[in-house]
Design a protein around this motif. Structure first.
Motif, PDB file in Angstrom:
ATOM      1  N   ALA A  65       0.842  -1.205   0.000  1.00  0.00           N
ATOM      2  CA  ALA A  65       0.000   0.000   0.000  1.00  0.00           C
ATOM      3  C   ALA A  65       0.874   1.250   0.000  1.00  0.00           C
ATOM      4  CB  ALA A  65      -0.904  -0.003   1.232  1.00  0.00           C
ATOM      5  N   ARG A  66       0.283   2.355  -0.371  1.00  0.00           N
ATOM      6  CA  ARG A  66       0.970   3.640  -0.284  1.00  0.00           C
ATOM      7  C   ARG A  66       0.875   4.153   1.149  1.00  0.00           C
ATOM      8  NH1 ARG A  66       4.021   4.977  -4.390  1.00  0.00           N
ATOM      9  NH2 ARG A  66       3.118   4.493  -6.391  1.00  0.00           N
ATOM     10  N   PRO A  67       1.958   4.663   1.726  1.00  0.00           N
ATOM     11  CA  PRO A  67       1.875   5.186   3.090  1.00  0.00           C
ATOM     12  C   PRO A  67       1.077   6.484   3.126  1.00  0.00           C
ATOM     13  CG  PRO A  67       4.063   5.545   2.188  1.00  0.00           C
ATOM     14  CD  PRO A  67       3.308   4.738   1.172  1.00  0.00           C
ATOM     15  N   VAL A  68       0.283   6.657   4.180  1.00  0.00           N
ATOM     16  CA  VAL A  68      -0.532   7.857   4.351  1.00  0.00           C
ATOM     17  C   VAL A  68      -0.492   8.294   5.809  1.00  0.00           C
ATOM     18  CG1 VAL A  68      -2.125   7.391   2.450  1.00  0.00           C
ATOM     19  CG2 VAL A  68      -2.610   6.467   4.693  1.00  0.00           C
ATOM     20  N   PRO A  69      -0.575   9.604   6.065  1.00  0.00           N
ATOM     21  CA  PRO A  69      -0.701  10.064   7.447  1.00  0.00           C
ATOM     22  C   PRO A  69      -2.138   9.876   7.911  1.00  0.00           C
ATOM     23  CG  PRO A  69      -0.644  11.934   5.965  1.00  0.00           C
ATOM     24  CD  PRO A  69      -0.424  10.706   5.120  1.00  0.00           C
ATOM     25  N   PRO A  70      -2.390   9.844   9.219  1.00  0.00           N
ATOM     26  CA  PRO A  70      -3.770   9.686   9.685  1.00  0.00           C
ATOM     27  C   PRO A  70      -4.586  10.934   9.385  1.00  0.00           C
ATOM     28  CG  PRO A  70      -2.347  10.151  11.522  1.00  0.00           C
ATOM     29  CD  PRO A  70      -1.458   9.978  10.326  1.00  0.00           C
ATOM     30  N   GLN A  71      -5.865  10.724   9.126  1.00  0.00           N
ATOM     31  CA  GLN A  71      -6.761  11.836   8.852  1.00  0.00           C
ATOM     32  C   GLN A  71      -8.020  11.667   9.686  1.00  0.00           C
ATOM     33  OE1 GLN A  71      -7.807  12.476   4.735  1.00  0.00           O
ATOM     34  NE2 GLN A  71      -9.825  13.156   5.373  1.00  0.00           N
ATOM     35  N   PRO A  72      -8.258  12.566  10.628  1.00  0.00           N
ATOM     36  CA  PRO A  72      -9.495  12.473  11.404  1.00  0.00           C
ATOM     37  C   PRO A  72     -10.678  12.846  10.527  1.00  0.00           C
ATOM     38  CG  PRO A  72      -8.285  14.433  12.019  1.00  0.00           C
ATOM     39  CD  PRO A  72      -7.433  13.682  11.037  1.00  0.00           C
ATOM     40  N   GLY A  73     -11.789  12.200  10.733  1.00  0.00           N
ATOM     41  CA  GLY A  73     -12.976  12.474   9.946  1.00  0.00           C
ATOM     42  C   GLY A  73     -13.760  13.655  10.485  1.00  0.00           C
ATOM     43  N   LEU A  74     -14.898  13.905   9.856  1.00  0.00           N
ATOM     44  CA  LEU A  74     -15.754  15.016  10.257  1.00  0.00           C
ATOM     45  C   LEU A  74     -16.284  14.805  11.667  1.00  0.00           C
ATOM     46  CD1 LEU A  74     -17.292  17.610   9.588  1.00  0.00           C
ATOM     47  CD2 LEU A  74     -19.085  16.203   8.595  1.00  0.00           C
ATOM     48  N   LEU A  75     -16.728  13.575  11.962  1.00  0.00           N
ATOM     49  CA  LEU A  75     -17.276  13.266  13.282  1.00  0.00           C
ATOM     50  C   LEU A  75     -16.185  12.651  14.149  1.00  0.00           C
ATOM     51  CD1 LEU A  75     -20.659  11.754  12.108  1.00  0.00           C
ATOM     52  CD2 LEU A  75     -20.188  14.081  12.834  1.00  0.00           C
ATOM     53  N   PRO A  92     -12.241  23.342  15.922  1.00  0.00           N
ATOM     54  CA  PRO A  92     -13.533  23.615  15.276  1.00  0.00           C
ATOM     55  C   PRO A  92     -13.418  24.370  13.956  1.00  0.00           C
ATOM     56  CG  PRO A  92     -13.259  24.943  17.255  1.00  0.00           C
ATOM     57  CD  PRO A  92     -12.117  23.992  17.210  1.00  0.00           C
ATOM     58  N   TRP A  93     -12.310  25.049  13.712  1.00  0.00           N
ATOM     59  CA  TRP A  93     -12.139  25.757  12.442  1.00  0.00           C
ATOM     60  C   TRP A  93     -11.983  24.790  11.269  1.00  0.00           C
ATOM     61  CZ3 TRP A  93      -8.774  25.887  16.531  1.00  0.00           C
ATOM     62  CH2 TRP A  93      -7.599  25.176  16.380  1.00  0.00           C
ATOM     63  N   MET A  94     -11.743  23.505  11.535  1.00  0.00           N
ATOM     64  CA  MET A  94     -11.635  22.526  10.450  1.00  0.00           C
ATOM     65  C   MET A  94     -12.993  21.984  10.004  1.00  0.00           C
ATOM     66  SD  MET A  94      -8.595  22.183   9.386  1.00  0.00           S
ATOM     67  CE  MET A  94      -8.764  20.701   8.435  1.00  0.00           C
ATOM     68  N   ILE A  95     -14.053  22.214  10.790  1.00  0.00           N
ATOM     69  CA  ILE A  95     -15.373  21.681  10.442  1.00  0.00           C
ATOM     70  C   ILE A  95     -15.864  22.220   9.102  1.00  0.00           C
ATOM     71  CG2 ILE A  95     -17.797  21.600  11.144  1.00  0.00           C
ATOM     72  CD1 ILE A  95     -16.802  21.399  14.044  1.00  0.00           C
ATOM     73  N   ASP A 121      -6.993   5.746   8.595  1.00  0.00           N
ATOM     74  CA  ASP A 121      -5.866   5.377   9.450  1.00  0.00           C
ATOM     75  C   ASP A 121      -4.554   5.728   8.772  1.00  0.00           C
ATOM     76  OD1 ASP A 121      -7.574   4.366  11.313  1.00  0.00           O
ATOM     77  OD2 ASP A 121      -7.112   2.265  10.940  1.00  0.00           O
ATOM     78  N   GLY A 122      -3.581   6.096   9.584  1.00  0.00           N
ATOM     79  CA  GLY A 122      -2.241   6.370   9.082  1.00  0.00           C
ATOM     80  C   GLY A 122      -1.435   5.083   8.966  1.00  0.00           C
ATOM     81  N   THR A 123      -0.244   5.210   8.411  1.00  0.00           N
ATOM     82  CA  THR A 123       0.637   4.065   8.213  1.00  0.00           C
ATOM     83  C   THR A 123       1.610   3.955   9.384  1.00  0.00           C
ATOM     84  OG1 THR A 123       0.498   4.266   5.823  1.00  0.00           O
ATOM     85  CG2 THR A 123       2.377   3.062   6.692  1.00  0.00           C
ATOM     86  N   ILE A 124       1.681   2.762   9.934  1.00  0.00           N
ATOM     87  CA  ILE A 124       2.622   2.474  11.015  1.00  0.00           C
ATOM     88  C   ILE A 124       3.542   1.352  10.555  1.00  0.00           C
ATOM     89  CG2 ILE A 124       2.868   1.586  13.366  1.00  0.00           C
ATOM     90  CD1 ILE A 124       0.214   2.836  14.049  1.00  0.00           C
ATOM     91  N   ALA A 125       4.829   1.542  10.796  1.00  0.00           N
ATOM     92  CA  ALA A 125       5.812   0.486  10.534  1.00  0.00           C
ATOM     93  C   ALA A 125       6.182  -0.132  11.870  1.00  0.00           C
ATOM     94  CB  ALA A 125       7.045   1.065   9.853  1.00  0.00           C
ATOM     95  N   VAL A 171      -2.127   6.255  18.727  1.00  0.00           N
ATOM     96  CA  VAL A 171      -0.966   6.946  19.267  1.00  0.00           C
ATOM     97  C   VAL A 171      -1.407   8.347  19.661  1.00  0.00           C
ATOM     98  CG1 VAL A 171       1.376   7.728  18.792  1.00  0.00           C
ATOM     99  CG2 VAL A 171       0.538   5.621  17.742  1.00  0.00           C
ATOM    100  N   PRO A 172      -1.351   8.696  20.944  1.00  0.00           N
ATOM    101  CA  PRO A 172      -1.770  10.040  21.368  1.00  0.00           C
ATOM    102  C   PRO A 172      -0.948  11.129  20.676  1.00  0.00           C
ATOM    103  CG  PRO A 172      -1.423   8.615  23.267  1.00  0.00           C
ATOM    104  CD  PRO A 172      -0.933   7.875  22.069  1.00  0.00           C
ATOM    105  N   GLY A 173      -1.634  12.131  20.160  1.00  0.00           N
ATOM    106  CA  GLY A 173      -0.957  13.224  19.467  1.00  0.00           C
ATOM    107  C   GLY A 173      -0.769  12.976  17.981  1.00  0.00           C
ATOM    108  N   TRP A 174      -0.977  11.750  17.534  1.00  0.00           N
ATOM    109  CA  TRP A 174      -0.826  11.413  16.108  1.00  0.00           C
ATOM    110  C   TRP A 174      -2.136  10.890  15.548  1.00  0.00           C
ATOM    111  CZ3 TRP A 174      -0.403   6.626  13.292  1.00  0.00           C
ATOM    112  CH2 TRP A 174       0.084   6.771  11.995  1.00  0.00           C
ATOM    113  N   GLY A 175      -2.787   9.963  16.229  1.00  0.00           N
ATOM    114  CA  GLY A 175      -4.073   9.428  15.786  1.00  0.00           C
ATOM    115  C   GLY A 175      -4.041   7.925  15.605  1.00  0.00           C
ATOM    116  N   TRP A 176      -5.062   7.424  14.909  1.00  0.00           N
ATOM    117  CA  TRP A 176      -5.180   5.987  14.639  1.00  0.00           C
ATOM    118  C   TRP A 176      -4.331   5.615  13.442  1.00  0.00           C
ATOM    119  CZ3 TRP A 176      -7.154   2.281  17.563  1.00  0.00           C
ATOM    120  CH2 TRP A 176      -8.052   2.632  18.566  1.00  0.00           C
ATOM    121  N   GLY A 177      -3.735   4.448  13.519  1.00  0.00           N
ATOM    122  CA  GLY A 177      -2.943   3.951  12.414  1.00  0.00           C
ATOM    123  C   GLY A 177      -3.025   2.433  12.332  1.00  0.00           C
TER     124      GLY A 177
END
Length: 176
Positions: free
Chosen positions: A77-87, A95-98, A112-116, A130-136
Protein backbone atom coordinates in the motif's frame (compact mmCIF):
# COMPACT_ATOMS: atom_id res chain seq x y z
CA UNK A 1 -34.89 23.05 15.97
CA UNK A 2 -35.13 19.29 15.46
CA UNK A 3 -32.25 19.09 12.94
CA UNK A 4 -29.54 20.31 15.37
CA UNK A 5 -30.78 17.89 18.04
CA UNK A 6 -30.70 14.97 15.60
CA UNK A 7 -27.20 15.95 14.47
CA UNK A 8 -26.02 16.25 18.09
CA UNK A 9 -27.51 12.86 19.00
CA UNK A 10 -25.92 11.25 15.92
CA UNK A 11 -22.55 12.84 16.74
CA UNK A 12 -22.66 11.60 20.35
CA UNK A 13 -23.62 8.07 19.24
CA UNK A 14 -20.72 7.99 16.79
CA UNK A 15 -18.30 9.07 19.51
CA UNK A 16 -19.62 6.44 21.91
CA UNK A 17 -19.53 3.64 19.33
CA UNK A 18 -16.04 4.62 18.24
CA UNK A 19 -14.70 4.09 21.76
CA UNK A 20 -16.36 0.72 22.45
CA UNK A 21 -13.50 -1.51 21.33
CA UNK A 22 -10.88 -1.95 24.01
CA UNK A 23 -7.41 -3.26 23.47
CA UNK A 24 -4.16 -3.57 25.30
CA UNK A 25 -2.02 -0.61 26.31
CA UNK A 26 1.75 -0.60 26.08
CA UNK A 27 4.46 2.03 26.46
CA UNK A 28 6.14 2.19 23.07
CA UNK A 29 8.97 4.26 21.61
CA UNK A 30 7.57 6.07 18.57
CA UNK A 31 9.76 7.54 15.88
CA UNK A 32 8.76 9.38 12.73
CA UNK A 33 9.49 8.91 9.04
CA UNK A 34 8.32 10.38 5.75
CA UNK A 35 8.69 9.39 2.11
CA UNK A 36 11.85 11.42 1.47
CA UNK A 37 15.18 9.97 0.40
CA UNK A 38 16.73 10.59 3.82
CA UNK A 39 14.07 8.65 5.74
CA UNK A 40 13.48 5.87 3.20
CA UNK A 41 17.02 5.52 1.77
CA UNK A 42 16.42 6.28 -1.89
CA UNK A 43 18.14 8.56 -4.38
CA UNK A 44 17.28 10.02 -7.75
CA UNK A 45 19.02 8.63 -10.80
CA UNK A 46 21.46 5.78 -11.19
CA UNK A 47 25.21 6.01 -11.67
CA UNK A 48 24.73 3.38 -14.38
CA UNK A 49 23.13 6.19 -16.40
CA UNK A 50 25.42 8.92 -14.98
CA UNK A 51 22.48 10.19 -12.88
CA UNK A 52 20.81 11.50 -16.06
CA UNK A 53 17.66 9.51 -15.33
CA UNK A 54 16.86 11.80 -12.39
CA UNK A 55 13.11 11.06 -12.67
CA UNK A 56 13.73 7.48 -11.49
CA UNK A 57 14.29 6.60 -7.83
CA UNK A 58 16.59 3.82 -6.65
CA UNK A 59 17.21 2.21 -3.26
CA UNK A 60 20.48 3.61 -1.91
CA UNK A 61 21.19 1.29 1.05
CA UNK A 62 20.58 -2.23 2.29
CA UNK A 63 20.34 -5.55 0.50
CA UNK A 64 18.17 -4.07 -2.30
CA UNK A 65 20.66 -1.30 -3.14
CA UNK A 66 20.30 -0.24 -6.77
CA UNK A 67 16.80 -1.68 -7.18
CA UNK A 68 13.99 0.65 -8.30
CA UNK A 69 12.24 2.36 -5.38
CA UNK A 70 8.43 2.21 -5.58
CA UNK A 71 7.51 4.10 -2.42
CA UNK A 72 5.07 1.39 -1.34
CA UNK A 73 5.00 -0.26 2.07
CA UNK A 74 5.85 -3.90 2.74
CA UNK A 75 2.15 -4.79 2.41
CA UNK A 76 1.98 -3.11 -1.02
CA UNK A 77 0.00 0.00 0.00
CA UNK A 78 0.97 3.64 -0.28
CA UNK A 79 1.88 5.19 3.09
CA UNK A 80 -0.53 7.86 4.35
CA UNK A 81 -0.70 10.06 7.45
CA UNK A 82 -3.77 9.69 9.69
CA UNK A 83 -6.76 11.84 8.85
CA UNK A 84 -9.49 12.47 11.40
CA UNK A 85 -12.98 12.47 9.95
CA UNK A 86 -15.75 15.02 10.26
CA UNK A 87 -17.28 13.27 13.28
CA UNK A 88 -14.15 13.01 15.44
CA UNK A 89 -12.76 14.45 18.62
CA UNK A 90 -10.35 16.41 16.44
CA UNK A 91 -13.34 18.41 15.16
CA UNK A 92 -14.09 19.40 18.75
CA UNK A 93 -10.51 20.46 19.49
CA UNK A 94 -10.07 22.17 16.08
CA UNK A 95 -13.53 23.62 15.28
CA UNK A 96 -12.14 25.76 12.44
CA UNK A 97 -11.63 22.53 10.45
CA UNK A 98 -15.37 21.68 10.44
CA UNK A 99 -16.23 24.02 7.51
CA UNK A 100 -13.25 22.67 5.54
CA UNK A 101 -14.25 19.06 6.23
CA UNK A 102 -17.88 19.69 5.24
CA UNK A 103 -16.92 21.31 1.91
CA UNK A 104 -14.54 18.55 0.77
CA UNK A 105 -16.27 15.13 0.82
CA UNK A 106 -13.00 13.16 0.96
CA UNK A 107 -12.38 14.69 4.40
CA UNK A 108 -15.64 13.34 5.86
CA UNK A 109 -14.33 9.87 6.60
CA UNK A 110 -11.58 8.89 8.98
CA UNK A 111 -8.46 7.29 7.45
CA UNK A 112 -5.87 5.38 9.45
CA UNK A 113 -2.24 6.37 9.08
CA UNK A 114 0.64 4.07 8.21
CA UNK A 115 2.62 2.47 11.01
CA UNK A 116 5.81 0.49 10.53
CA UNK A 117 6.38 -2.16 13.20
CA UNK A 118 8.06 -5.50 13.80
CA UNK A 119 5.50 -7.88 12.24
CA UNK A 120 6.67 -10.68 14.49
CA UNK A 121 4.91 -8.88 17.35
CA UNK A 122 2.34 -6.76 15.48
CA UNK A 123 1.08 -8.44 12.28
CA UNK A 124 -0.22 -6.45 9.33
CA UNK A 125 -3.67 -5.07 10.11
CA UNK A 126 -2.99 -4.31 13.78
CA UNK A 127 -4.60 -0.97 14.66
CA UNK A 128 -2.97 1.38 17.14
CA UNK A 129 -3.96 4.68 18.69
CA UNK A 130 -0.97 6.95 19.27
CA UNK A 131 -1.77 10.04 21.37
CA UNK A 132 -0.96 13.22 19.47
CA UNK A 133 -0.83 11.41 16.11
CA UNK A 134 -4.07 9.43 15.79
CA UNK A 135 -5.18 5.99 14.64
CA UNK A 136 -2.94 3.95 12.41
CA UNK A 137 -2.65 0.47 10.94
CA UNK A 138 0.51 -1.61 10.72
CA UNK A 139 1.15 -1.90 6.97
CA UNK A 140 4.93 -1.60 6.89
CA UNK A 141 8.00 -3.04 8.54
CA UNK A 142 11.11 -0.96 9.00
CA UNK A 143 14.64 -2.26 8.74
CA UNK A 144 15.69 -0.90 12.15
CA UNK A 145 12.43 -1.65 13.98
CA UNK A 146 12.96 -4.65 16.21
CA UNK A 147 10.94 -5.77 19.20
CA UNK A 148 7.51 -4.97 20.60
CA UNK A 149 8.48 -1.58 22.06
CA UNK A 150 9.25 0.31 18.86
CA UNK A 151 7.12 1.66 15.98
CA UNK A 152 7.55 4.20 13.17
CA UNK A 153 4.79 6.67 12.31
CA UNK A 154 4.36 8.06 8.79
CA UNK A 155 4.21 11.83 8.26
CA UNK A 156 3.55 13.68 5.00
CA UNK A 157 6.64 15.92 5.25
CA UNK A 158 10.18 15.64 6.52
CA UNK A 159 9.71 18.75 8.68
CA UNK A 160 6.75 17.17 10.51
CA UNK A 161 8.76 13.98 11.03
CA UNK A 162 11.68 15.96 12.49
CA UNK A 163 9.29 17.89 14.74
CA UNK A 164 7.83 14.61 16.08
CA UNK A 165 11.25 13.11 16.69
CA UNK A 166 11.33 10.23 19.17
CA UNK A 167 8.74 9.89 21.94
CA UNK A 168 7.79 7.26 24.50
CA UNK A 169 3.98 7.08 24.61
CA UNK A 170 1.24 4.85 25.99
CA UNK A 171 -0.23 3.30 22.83
CA UNK A 172 -3.57 1.49 22.57
CA UNK A 173 -3.28 -1.70 20.49
CA UNK A 174 -6.17 -3.49 18.78
CA UNK A 175 -5.02 -6.80 17.28
CA UNK A 176 -6.74 -8.18 14.16
Amino acid sequence: MVAPLVFCAFFCCCLLLDGCARGEHRRIETTAYCGCGTCCSWERGSWKFLKLDFWNRYVSAGKYKGAPYTGKTASGARPVPPQPGLLSLDSLSHPWMIPVRTVFPWLWRHHDGTIAADTEYYPFGTRMYVPGWGWGTVTDRGGAIKGPERIDLYFSSHQEALHWGRRWLDVEILRP
